[in-house]
Design an enzyme around this catalytic site. Structure first.
Site, PDB file in Angstrom:
ATOM      1  N   ARG A 254      27.732  28.998  76.215  1.00 15.47           N
ATOM      2  CA  ARG A 254      28.875  29.806  75.826  1.00 15.47           C
ATOM      3  C   ARG A 254      29.405  29.321  74.482  1.00 15.47           C
ATOM      4  O   ARG A 254      29.237  28.152  74.110  1.00 15.47           O
ATOM      5  CB  ARG A 254      29.993  29.712  76.867  1.00 15.47           C
ATOM      6  CG  ARG A 254      29.637  30.270  78.242  1.00 15.47           C
ATOM      7  CD  ARG A 254      30.842  30.173  79.165  1.00 15.47           C
ATOM      8  NE  ARG A 254      30.554  30.709  80.504  1.00 15.47           N
ATOM      9  CZ  ARG A 254      30.100  29.991  81.517  1.00 15.47           C
ATOM     10  NH1 ARG A 254      29.883  28.684  81.342  1.00 15.47           N
ATOM     11  NH2 ARG A 254      29.869  30.542  82.693  1.00 15.47           N
ATOM     12  N   LYS A 279      34.740  26.649  80.424  1.00 15.68           N
ATOM     13  CA  LYS A 279      35.235  27.766  81.229  1.00 15.68           C
ATOM     14  C   LYS A 279      35.401  27.395  82.695  1.00 15.68           C
ATOM     15  O   LYS A 279      36.416  27.728  83.319  1.00 15.68           O
ATOM     16  CB  LYS A 279      34.286  28.965  81.105  1.00 15.68           C
ATOM     17  CG  LYS A 279      34.752  30.184  81.896  1.00 15.68           C
ATOM     18  CD  LYS A 279      33.850  31.377  81.658  1.00 15.68           C
ATOM     19  CE  LYS A 279      34.350  32.591  82.434  1.00 15.68           C
ATOM     20  NZ  LYS A 279      33.503  33.789  82.194  1.00 15.68           N
ATOM     21  N   HIS A 351      28.236  36.404  73.386  1.00 17.46           N
ATOM     22  CA  HIS A 351      27.951  36.653  74.798  1.00 17.46           C
ATOM     23  C   HIS A 351      26.716  37.527  74.958  1.00 17.46           C
ATOM     24  O   HIS A 351      25.974  37.409  75.939  1.00 17.46           O
ATOM     25  CB  HIS A 351      29.159  37.311  75.461  1.00 17.46           C
ATOM     26  CG  HIS A 351      29.458  36.775  76.819  1.00 17.46           C
ATOM     27  ND1 HIS A 351      29.794  35.450  77.043  1.00 17.46           N
ATOM     28  CD2 HIS A 351      29.454  37.366  78.044  1.00 17.46           C
ATOM     29  CE1 HIS A 351      29.992  35.256  78.337  1.00 17.46           C
ATOM     30  NE2 HIS A 351      29.791  36.394  78.964  1.00 17.46           N
ATOM     31  N   ARG A 354      23.629  35.610  75.293  1.00 18.69           N
ATOM     32  CA  ARG A 354      23.440  35.089  76.655  1.00 18.69           C
ATOM     33  C   ARG A 354      22.825  36.164  77.553  1.00 18.69           C
ATOM     34  O   ARG A 354      21.930  35.881  78.349  1.00 18.69           O
ATOM     35  CB  ARG A 354      24.781  34.624  77.231  1.00 18.69           C
ATOM     36  CG  ARG A 354      25.174  33.232  76.791  1.00 18.69           C
ATOM     37  CD  ARG A 354      26.618  32.889  77.130  1.00 18.69           C
ATOM     38  NE  ARG A 354      26.989  33.047  78.527  1.00 18.69           N
ATOM     39  CZ  ARG A 354      26.765  32.149  79.493  1.00 18.69           C
ATOM     40  NH1 ARG A 354      26.111  31.031  79.205  1.00 18.69           N
ATOM     41  NH2 ARG A 354      27.184  32.358  80.720  1.00 18.69           N
ATOM     42  N   HIS A 377      26.488  29.542  85.667  1.00 15.69           N
ATOM     43  CA  HIS A 377      27.288  30.358  86.574  1.00 15.69           C
ATOM     44  C   HIS A 377      27.498  29.634  87.888  1.00 15.69           C
ATOM     45  O   HIS A 377      26.608  28.946  88.387  1.00 15.69           O
ATOM     46  CB  HIS A 377      26.593  31.703  86.838  1.00 15.69           C
ATOM     47  CG  HIS A 377      26.587  32.609  85.660  1.00 15.69           C
ATOM     48  ND1 HIS A 377      25.692  33.649  85.508  1.00 15.69           N
ATOM     49  CD2 HIS A 377      27.374  32.641  84.554  1.00 15.69           C
ATOM     50  CE1 HIS A 377      25.930  34.275  84.368  1.00 15.69           C
ATOM     51  NE2 HIS A 377      26.952  33.675  83.772  1.00 15.69           N
ATOM     52  N   TYR A 386      24.694  40.134  84.615  1.00 13.63           N
ATOM     53  CA  TYR A 386      23.849  40.036  83.432  1.00 13.63           C
ATOM     54  C   TYR A 386      22.518  40.758  83.616  1.00 13.63           C
ATOM     55  O   TYR A 386      21.886  41.157  82.637  1.00 13.63           O
ATOM     56  CB  TYR A 386      23.540  38.565  83.127  1.00 13.63           C
ATOM     57  CG  TYR A 386      24.643  37.806  82.467  1.00 13.63           C
ATOM     58  CD1 TYR A 386      25.820  37.541  83.151  1.00 13.63           C
ATOM     59  CD2 TYR A 386      24.518  37.347  81.174  1.00 13.63           C
ATOM     60  CE1 TYR A 386      26.843  36.836  82.553  1.00 13.63           C
ATOM     61  CE2 TYR A 386      25.529  36.627  80.571  1.00 13.63           C
ATOM     62  CZ  TYR A 386      26.687  36.384  81.258  1.00 13.63           C
ATOM     63  OH  TYR A 386      27.687  35.689  80.661  1.00 13.63           O
TER      64      TYR A 386
END
Length: 403
Positions: A254, A279, A351, A354, A377, A386
């Site tokens: 990230r 995060k 993002h 990713r 995650h 995703y």
């Protein structure tokens, strides 16, 4: 506000910026830019404002596209136009103030309860960034109440809260969802802690939105290669940006974790990167791929300014301070815009890289739990967002369950 003249809109937005604590610099830029906007509008024989008109003004008067490509664009100009559009839609400008650089001052009648609620969130381990965003949502709620002359929790009715939710109709569904979540749980906290008599939480609808309805943007392997090839490695900024984009595109980091990356996170001997994710607060270990390692070494040897900072990536001009996540995302957007890749209809932030990595892993039939681990995650459900691009491939990646 939508029917105000341009002059009225500018005056109202200017006053709202002052009331919301905008910096003197931002107010000065807003004054200069809107003066030119009025002249531009007069030249084009119009007295109204729209976002399209504002963007065309930035292009015609400030050569926005070319300035972005030259990395000479003043982001405050865009923020001024966004502030006008935001005030026109909602009567609010707080979204376009610099969040990290201003203190939140809740109205006196709600100050104690709001600060107690944010303090409660901090105590239960919710990160600072999330609390700042919640403060923004609550502030938006209090601005609405102020217009109705509601100055305390005792004077608040269920209808007022429902009317506030209706007023959010100009926003995207995710924004409505997040804003109302903040308000609902704030009111729940207040009731459970004896700060208000009326119980509203159970009576307020939770405006869900379907994340599955929006497919994630993604770039192909060739497009990512074209992006990397377009970066000029003959200058220090190019060397730095190349290494940053490789970390995101090859390892799926990230932007917050790239900005926070320190020398202590890199184990050169074992060729791994270990860090605590900004995060989630969870630990993450990833292999230091050869091309990524070489790009970082090239940056450290040939491009990084001399500074005592323990962050790997720093600003290329004085003061040589570390990056913030927004700056990482901004440089990715600039590099994508300069790459020659067809970007229409696609998101342009870090993002998206990713998403692209997740898609490539999916194509190579990497099991879903492994992809989740690589992306950092906490659950495979998050990873599913995703990987909605190809359900057929997803089925191949699912691990068999022993019966």
């Amino acid at each position: 506000m939508e029917h105000s003249t341009l002059q009225q809109l500018i005056s109202q937005t200017k006053e709202a910026l002052i009331q919301s604590g905008a910096s003197n610099y931002y107010q000065s830029v807003f004054k200069t830019l809107t003066k030119q906007l009025l002249l531009y509008a007069e030249k084009h024989d119009t007295d109204s404002f729209s976002m399209d008109f504002g963007l065309q003004f930035l292009e015609d008067h400030y050569s926005m596209s070319s300035k972005i490509k030259q990395k000479k664009w003043c982001a405050a100009y865009s923020r001024c136009i966004n502030a006008l559009a935001e005030y026109q839609r909602s009567g609010n400008v707080t979204l376009y103030l610099v969040m990290d650089k201003r203190a939140y001052t809740f109205p006196e009648g709600f100050k104690d309860s709001a600060e107690a609620y944010i303090s409660h969130r901090e105590k239960i381990g919710i990160i600072k960034k999330s609390n700042k965003i919640f403060s923004l949502y609550l502030e938006r709620f209090f601005v609405f109440l102020k217009k109705r002359n509601i100055s305390s929790l005792d004077a608040l009715s269920l209808k007022d809260v429902l009317d506030f939710m209706t007023s959010l109709g100009c926003y995207e569904k995710p924004t409505i969802n997040h804003t109302m979540r903040a308000v609902r749980y704030y009111l729940k906290y207040c009731y459970e802690n004896g700060l208000m008599e009326k119980e509203m939480f159970s009576k307020l609808p939770n405006p869900h939105y379907n994340r599955q309805s929006r497919l994630p943007s993604s770039y192909s392997t060739n497009e990512v290669t074209k992006l990397l090839d377009s970066i000029d490695l003959g200058n220090p900024c190019g060397v730095r940006d190349y290494a940053i984009i490789l970390l995101i595109a090859r390892l799926g980091l990230r932007s917050s974790d790239v900005a926070n990356l320190r020398f202590s996170n890199i184990d050169w001997e074992k060729e791994v990167i270990r860090l605590t994710q900004v995060k989630t607060g969870n630990p993450l270990e990833l292999p230091l791929l050869t091309d990524v390692g070489e790009a970082i070494i090239n940056y450290l040897k040939n491009a990084r300014p001399k500074t005592d900072s323990d962050h790997v990536f720093v600003r290329q001009v004085p003061p040589y301070t570390d990056f913030n996540p927004g700056a990482v995302g901004a440089l990715v957007r600039v590099r994508l815009q300069k790459s020659g890749i067809h970007l229409e209809g696609k998101k342009k932030g870090s993002h998206t890289l990713r998403h692209s990595l997740a898609s490539r892993l999916l194509e190579h039939e990497i099991p879903l739990p492994v992809i989740s681990e690589i992306l950092g995650h906490t659950t495979t459900e998050t990873t599913m967002t995703y990987l909605r691009i190809d359900i057929g491939e997803l089925k191949k990646c699912a691990l068999e369950v022993a019966i």
